[in-house]
Design a protein around this motif. Sequence first.
Motif, PDB file in Angstrom:
ATOM      1  N   ILE A   1     -50.227 -34.950  61.504  1.00 55.12           N
ATOM      2  CA  ILE A   1     -49.690 -35.087  60.264  1.00 55.12           C
ATOM      3  C   ILE A   1     -49.234 -33.892  59.551  1.00 55.12           C
ATOM      4  N   ALA A   2     -50.125 -33.177  59.594  1.00 51.95           N
ATOM      5  CA  ALA A   2     -49.753 -31.856  58.691  1.00 51.95           C
ATOM      6  C   ALA A   2     -48.531 -31.233  59.206  1.00 51.95           C
ATOM      7  N   ASP A   3     -48.221 -31.269  60.635  1.00 51.20           N
ATOM      8  CA  ASP A   3     -47.012 -30.542  61.110  1.00 51.20           C
ATOM      9  C   ASP A   3     -45.635 -31.193  60.458  1.00 51.20           C
ATOM     10  N   VAL A   4     -45.750 -32.674  60.296  1.00 51.69           N
ATOM     11  CA  VAL A   4     -44.718 -33.499  59.687  1.00 51.69           C
ATOM     12  C   VAL A   4     -44.620 -33.095  58.036  1.00 51.69           C
ATOM     13  N   CYS A   5     -45.643 -32.984  57.695  1.00 55.41           N
ATOM     14  CA  CYS A   5     -45.743 -32.414  56.232  1.00 55.41           C
ATOM     15  C   CYS A   5     -45.054 -31.128  55.912  1.00 55.41           C
ATOM     16  N   VAL A   6     -45.492 -30.183  56.829  1.00 60.07           N
ATOM     17  CA  VAL A   6     -44.819 -28.804  56.667  1.00 60.07           C
ATOM     18  C   VAL A   6     -43.173 -28.853  56.751  1.00 60.07           C
ATOM     19  N   ASP A   7     -42.921 -29.721  57.932  1.00 57.99           N
ATOM     20  CA  ASP A   7     -41.296 -29.620  57.926  1.00 57.99           C
ATOM     21  C   ASP A   7     -40.625 -30.664  56.739  1.00 57.99           C
ATOM     22  N   PHE A   8     -41.544 -31.560  56.351  1.00 62.48           N
ATOM     23  CA  PHE A   8     -41.021 -32.265  54.831  1.00 62.48           C
ATOM     24  C   PHE A   8     -40.887 -31.515  53.781  1.00 62.48           C
ATOM     25  N   LEU A   9     -41.923 -30.581  53.602  1.00 63.28           N
ATOM     26  CA  LEU A   9     -42.014 -29.858  52.499  1.00 63.28           C
ATOM     27  C   LEU A   9     -40.822 -28.676  52.557  1.00 63.28           C
ATOM     28  N   VAL A  10     -40.597 -28.074  53.733  1.00 59.79           N
ATOM     29  CA  VAL A  10     -39.722 -26.922  53.913  1.00 59.79           C
ATOM     30  C   VAL A  10     -38.210 -27.841  53.602  1.00 59.79           C
ATOM     31  N   GLY A  11     -38.004 -29.023  54.071  1.00 55.11           N
ATOM     32  CA  GLY A  11     -36.794 -29.507  53.869  1.00 55.11           C
ATOM     33  C   GLY A  11     -36.569 -29.904  52.366  1.00 55.11           C
ATOM     34  N   GLN A  12     -37.680 -30.147  51.541  1.00 54.54           N
ATOM     35  CA  GLN A  12     -37.495 -30.462  50.229  1.00 54.54           C
ATOM     36  C   GLN A  12     -37.146 -29.187  49.387  1.00 54.54           C
ATOM     37  N   VAL A  13     -38.035 -27.846  49.894  1.00 58.06           N
ATOM     38  CA  VAL A  13     -37.219 -26.786  49.287  1.00 58.06           C
ATOM     39  C   VAL A  13     -35.965 -26.477  49.488  1.00 58.06           C
ATOM     40  N   LYS A  14     -35.482 -26.517  50.846  1.00 60.65           N
ATOM     41  CA  LYS A  14     -34.359 -26.157  51.085  1.00 60.65           C
ATOM     42  C   LYS A  14     -33.223 -27.125  50.514  1.00 60.65           C
ATOM     43  N   ALA A  15     -33.594 -28.412  49.847  1.00 64.95           N
ATOM     44  CA  ALA A  15     -32.852 -29.350  49.176  1.00 64.95           C
ATOM     45  C   ALA A  15     -32.806 -28.938  47.808  1.00 64.95           C
ATOM     46  N   GLY A  16     -33.431 -28.404  47.197  1.00 61.72           N
ATOM     47  CA  GLY A  16     -33.600 -27.764  45.755  1.00 61.72           C
ATOM     48  C   GLY A  16     -35.031 -27.817  45.074  1.00 61.72           C
ATOM     49  N   ALA A  17     -35.911 -28.250  45.738  1.00 62.67           N
ATOM     50  CA  ALA A  17     -37.081 -28.404  45.169  1.00 62.67           C
ATOM     51  C   ALA A  17     -37.696 -27.155  44.739  1.00 62.67           C
ATOM     52  N   GLN A  18     -38.151 -26.883  43.425  1.00 60.57           N
ATOM     53  CA  GLN A  18     -38.504 -25.435  43.045  1.00 60.57           C
ATOM     54  C   GLN A  18     -39.955 -25.021  42.931  1.00 60.57           C
ATOM     55  N   ALA A  19     -40.781 -26.224  43.313  1.00 61.34           N
ATOM     56  CA  ALA A  19     -42.146 -25.984  43.442  1.00 61.34           C
ATOM     57  C   ALA A  19     -42.766 -27.380  44.462  1.00 61.34           C
ATOM     58  N   VAL A  20     -43.856 -27.122  44.989  1.00 61.19           N
ATOM     59  CA  VAL A  20     -44.210 -28.335  45.841  1.00 61.19           C
ATOM     60  C   VAL A  20     -45.793 -28.454  45.608  1.00 61.19           C
ATOM     61  N   PHE A  21     -46.205 -29.625  45.841  1.00 68.70           N
ATOM     62  CA  PHE A  21     -47.825 -29.930  45.586  1.00 68.70           C
ATOM     63  C   PHE A  21     -48.271 -31.079  46.782  1.00 68.70           C
ATOM     64  N   ASP A  22     -49.228 -30.720  47.102  1.00 66.23           N
ATOM     65  CA  ASP A  22     -50.068 -31.697  48.091  1.00 66.23           C
ATOM     66  C   ASP A  22     -51.035 -32.556  47.507  1.00 66.23           C
ATOM     67  N   SER A  23     -51.110 -33.783  47.621  1.00 68.52           N
ATOM     68  CA  SER A  23     -51.951 -34.507  46.795  1.00 68.52           C
ATOM     69  C   SER A  23     -53.545 -34.497  47.242  1.00 68.52           C
ATOM     70  N   TRP A  24     -54.381 -35.457  46.558  1.00 61.77           N
ATOM     71  CA  TRP A  24     -55.780 -35.447  46.551  1.00 61.77           C
ATOM     72  C   TRP A  24     -56.317 -35.331  48.384  1.00 61.77           C
ATOM     73  N   ALA A  25     -57.353 -34.781  48.132  1.00 60.19           N
ATOM     74  CA  ALA A  25     -58.145 -34.423  49.425  1.00 60.19           C
ATOM     75  C   ALA A  25     -59.655 -34.700  49.469  1.00 60.19           C
ATOM     76  N   GLY A  26     -60.289 -35.641  48.335  1.00 59.11           N
ATOM     77  CA  GLY A  26     -61.599 -35.444  48.475  1.00 59.11           C
ATOM     78  C   GLY A  26     -62.017 -36.622  49.286  1.00 59.11           C
ATOM     79  N   GLU A  27     -63.245 -37.313  48.789  1.00 60.43           N
ATOM     80  CA  GLU A  27     -63.965 -38.496  49.458  1.00 60.43           C
ATOM     81  C   GLU A  27     -64.635 -37.958  50.807  1.00 60.43           C
ATOM     82  N   LEU A  28     -65.041 -36.747  50.875  1.00 57.42           N
ATOM     83  CA  LEU A  28     -65.884 -36.270  52.041  1.00 57.42           C
ATOM     84  C   LEU A  28     -66.848 -35.322  51.596  1.00 57.42           C
ATOM     85  N   SER A  29     -68.004 -35.070  52.395  1.00 61.55           N
ATOM     86  CA  SER A  29     -69.262 -34.266  52.062  1.00 61.55           C
ATOM     87  C   SER A  29     -68.605 -32.930  52.240  1.00 61.55           C
ATOM     88  N   PRO A  30     -69.315 -31.986  51.532  1.00 58.91           N
ATOM     89  CA  PRO A  30     -68.670 -30.679  51.718  1.00 58.91           C
ATOM     90  C   PRO A  30     -68.555 -29.915  53.210  1.00 58.91           C
TER      91      PRO A  30
END
Length: 338
Positions: free
Chosen positions: A167-196
């Motif tokens: 999944i992460a590898d698809v996210c990498v390509d997706f975010l890179v494509g967004q930057v190439k398309a004109g996005a000037q910042a990117v963010f990655d949403s929540w990652a909680g609900e797990l013990s430390p």
Amino acid sequence: MAFPPLKNDLLLRAAREFQAVRAHHSFFEICRTPALAKELTLQPIRRYSGLIDAAIIFSDILVVPQALGMEVQMNPGPHFPDPLVVPADVEKLTKNVDVDKELGYVYEAITQTRQALNGEVPLIGFCGAPWTLFSYMIEGGGTKTFQKCKTWLFKYPEESKELLNRIADVCVDFLVGQVKAGAQAVFDSWAGELSPHHFEEFSLPSLQRISSGVRTKLAAANIPVVPMTLFPKGANTQLTALAEHAGYDVIGIDWCIEPAAARAAVGDKVALQGNMDPNLLYGGRAAIENEVKRMCEGFKGGKAPKAWIANLGHGITPGVDPDDLRWFFECVHKYSAA
């Protein structure tokens, strides 16, 4: 009964404008139609011109599972008719995802919106955190218990890590494509609900894989790296580790931690973003103003105030009065400058 003519109908026009689009198009149809995604991205910029500092492209985190070959319905919440039940089901996913082909409609929406913004504010792109997407793909929708996806982590740890990396590898390509398309910042949403412990074992490595992968691919393409934000909702115990090891420029915090405590945890390594409880937008103007003042004072406190981005501690909910949201913005301007 006759009433005086309405002098300011901005709120009503804005509500009708959004409803007019949604009345004739399904949620994912809007996401896949660049002109419609552009229109809904621009609506808050027009409505609150001069009060907000960035636009976020209208899309959804679940376009990534769709690119992997999964069906996702929105009725009204997300539903996967055929979720992953056991690790063998991963074979149903597309093995070599052509992300540019599958999600090119997002790139086109970004390009069109960036042009339409005409430099007024930056345009932000985004994707979901691998753990979040993993959870949806296995649970088949939203969940309060996380029973099915956590069963995978505990029963099939190595297979889980393989899927998270995929999944992460698809996210990498997706975010890179967004930057190439004109996005000037990117963010990655929540990652909680797990013990430390399990956060460090399962979630953090995939977040690192995204940040390093995006930076590496942008550098290889000779494209300047844009600021990257991580929003690890519910993972406040992990802020220090995230600031030191995740590789992001900004960390968003939810309302369950005080800004001063978050700053102490991350030090000078990252900027902070957040963190008002969005439900306060239902509490009336006095409550909104009091909380914004407290929030701003918390972020600005100390001998050497650090950079921070005022924001809600999670997404806005549909029933919020647009005028109350405007009041939130106005209070932020008032107290962040005080």
